[in-house]
Design a protein around this motif. Sequence first.
Motif, mmCIF file in Angstrom:
data_model
loop_
_atom_site.group_PDB
_atom_site.id
_atom_site.type_symbol
_atom_site.label_atom_id
_atom_site.label_comp_id
_atom_site.label_asym_id
_atom_site.label_seq_id
_atom_site.Cartn_x
_atom_site.Cartn_y
_atom_site.Cartn_z
ATOM 1 N N ASN A 107 0.820 -1.216 0.000
ATOM 2 C CA ASN A 107 0.000 0.000 0.000
ATOM 3 C C ASN A 107 0.853 1.265 0.000
ATOM 4 O OD1 ASN A 107 1.012 -0.125 2.551
ATOM 5 N ND2 ASN A 107 -0.947 -0.265 3.604
ATOM 6 N N GLU A 108 2.122 1.139 -0.433
ATOM 7 C CA GLU A 108 3.020 2.283 -0.460
ATOM 8 C C GLU A 108 3.711 2.407 -1.814
ATOM 9 O OE1 GLU A 108 5.110 2.959 3.647
ATOM 10 O OE2 GLU A 108 5.224 0.833 3.117
ATOM 11 N N TRP A 109 4.025 3.660 -2.174
ATOM 12 C CA TRP A 109 4.874 3.922 -3.333
ATOM 13 C C TRP A 109 5.837 5.022 -2.932
ATOM 14 C CZ3 TRP A 109 3.523 6.891 -8.400
ATOM 15 C CH2 TRP A 109 4.599 6.797 -9.303
ATOM 16 N N GLU A 110 7.088 4.651 -2.740
ATOM 17 C CA GLU A 110 8.132 5.618 -2.446
ATOM 18 C C GLU A 110 8.945 5.809 -3.713
ATOM 19 O OE1 GLU A 110 10.338 4.130 0.910
ATOM 20 O OE2 GLU A 110 8.630 4.443 2.266
ATOM 21 N N ARG A 111 9.203 7.079 -4.061
ATOM 22 C CA ARG A 111 9.918 7.353 -5.297
ATOM 23 C C ARG A 111 10.677 8.662 -5.215
ATOM 24 N NH1 ARG A 111 4.487 8.283 -4.455
ATOM 25 N NH2 ARG A 111 3.546 9.851 -5.770
ATOM 26 N N ILE A 112 11.617 8.781 -6.119
ATOM 27 C CA ILE A 112 12.417 9.990 -6.269
ATOM 28 C C ILE A 112 12.158 10.531 -7.658
ATOM 29 C CG2 ILE A 112 14.766 10.923 -6.395
ATOM 30 C CD1 ILE A 112 15.551 8.639 -4.425
#
Length: 127
Positions: A107-112
């Motif tokens: 349930n997460e989306w971590e991005r740069i």
Amino acid sequence: MTSEKADTTNFLKAIRLINIENDACSFEVGKIPVLQNINATYFFAKNDIALQHSPHPAPRKQYVITTKGKLKFSVTNGHSFIIEPGIILIAADTLGNGHTWEIIDGNEWERIYIPINDDCDDYFIAD
């Protein structure tokens, strides 16, 4: 302003969102060279998922580097693809309705995000 092309035989998998006729959105599968210097002046991280399921174009041409999450992206021509860590997304669909995405694992989306200057090469090589 552009950088010289990296002299390498190693690449990272990449998918590039693009605009096609009538500002519709599609994508290309390919790669970008490792060791490539890119013309970017800043980057920022994000973990907000408020735009999930909401059609939108990219606000600017940019690299999107996923550090956590697995997502399904859909484009206006009806096709879809998967993004997860190890696959570089180049968002260049800055016109029209753009794309949608949904988290398909967890349930997460971590991005740069690394914005690319409009006059600069994104170094994408289509398969």
